[in-house]
Each structure stands twice: as C-alpha cells, then as structure tokens.
Design a protein around this motif. Sequence first.
Motif, mmCIF file in Angstrom:
data_model
loop_
_atom_site.group_PDB
_atom_site.id
_atom_site.type_symbol
_atom_site.label_atom_id
_atom_site.label_comp_id
_atom_site.label_asym_id
_atom_site.label_seq_id
_atom_site.Cartn_x
_atom_site.Cartn_y
_atom_site.Cartn_z
ATOM 1 N N ALA A 23 41.357 -38.857 7.168
ATOM 2 C CA ALA A 23 41.713 -39.879 8.155
ATOM 3 C C ALA A 23 40.528 -40.730 8.584
ATOM 4 O O ALA A 23 40.708 -41.869 9.002
ATOM 5 C CB ALA A 23 42.362 -39.228 9.368
ATOM 6 N N HIS A 24 39.325 -40.192 8.486
ATOM 7 C CA HIS A 24 38.144 -40.908 8.981
ATOM 8 C C HIS A 24 37.145 -41.227 7.873
ATOM 9 O O HIS A 24 35.973 -41.439 8.145
ATOM 10 C CB HIS A 24 37.472 -40.084 10.080
ATOM 11 C CG HIS A 24 38.412 -39.767 11.198
ATOM 12 N ND1 HIS A 24 38.841 -40.717 12.096
ATOM 13 C CD2 HIS A 24 39.044 -38.620 11.531
ATOM 14 C CE1 HIS A 24 39.684 -40.159 12.940
ATOM 15 N NE2 HIS A 24 39.819 -38.893 12.630
ATOM 16 N N GLY A 48 47.305 -38.146 3.494
ATOM 17 C CA GLY A 48 46.965 -38.403 4.887
ATOM 18 C C GLY A 48 45.924 -39.474 5.129
ATOM 19 O O GLY A 48 45.534 -39.711 6.272
ATOM 20 N N PRO A 50 44.621 -43.163 5.658
ATOM 21 C CA PRO A 50 45.182 -44.479 5.977
ATOM 22 C C PRO A 50 44.940 -45.459 4.824
ATOM 23 O O PRO A 50 43.835 -45.523 4.282
ATOM 24 C CB PRO A 50 44.393 -44.910 7.222
ATOM 25 C CG PRO A 50 43.819 -43.646 7.778
ATOM 26 C CD PRO A 50 43.603 -42.747 6.604
#
Length: 108
Positions: A23-24, A48, A50
């Motif tokens: 996610a990061h 998962g 983005p």
Amino acid sequence: SKSSGRPAEAMNFSPQELAAYLAHRKVMVVDAGAYTGRSLQRILVELGMPEANIQVCRNFDEAKLEIAVRRPQILFVDFDMGGQRGLELVEVHEAQFGNRLEIAAIVM
C-alpha cells in the motif's frame, strides 16, 4: 515487518501483511509487451497495491526518465530491452538514489 534476516523465499506474508506492505510502495514495471506489463499491474492491484502507485513503462528510455520522477522502491524489469539490459535500470536507480531499492526482479 518481516525483516528477520531470513532469505526472501523463506518469508511468508499473510494477505493482509502483503497488502499493507504494498500500500505504501511505488512500483515500476518495464516490459515492451503491453500484455505482460498490464498483467503484472493487475496482479499487484489484486494483492492490495493502489493502481496509482504502479508505473508501467514500455522501454528503457521511458523507464530511465520515470525513475527520476517516480522514485520506485520496487522494479520489475525485462532482462533484454532491445540493446539495453534490465540490470542497467537497477544501476540507474542506484546511481540516482543509492541503495534504496527494496526489490528488483529481472524477468527473462
């Protein structure tokens, strides 16, 4: 975080841990084949990540420019890119940002 010093193949992530990790992160996928790049992008999104964090480049020159702009932590690159090698992109990244890559995968 799963940084236990074990080889990567020995680490097991739950789907939730993998999604939290991805996610990061920013990923760059470099492959001349549109299908391959988009397929990997779709898989990463399903895991998962983005979609906005995934940059798909079709050639070495585009990727070299985008590395400076996007600063990816993870690279998936084709081994042979018409005269250049995927490893050269890893070296470009390292020259610009030091040893900041978390994962570099060179695909044959």
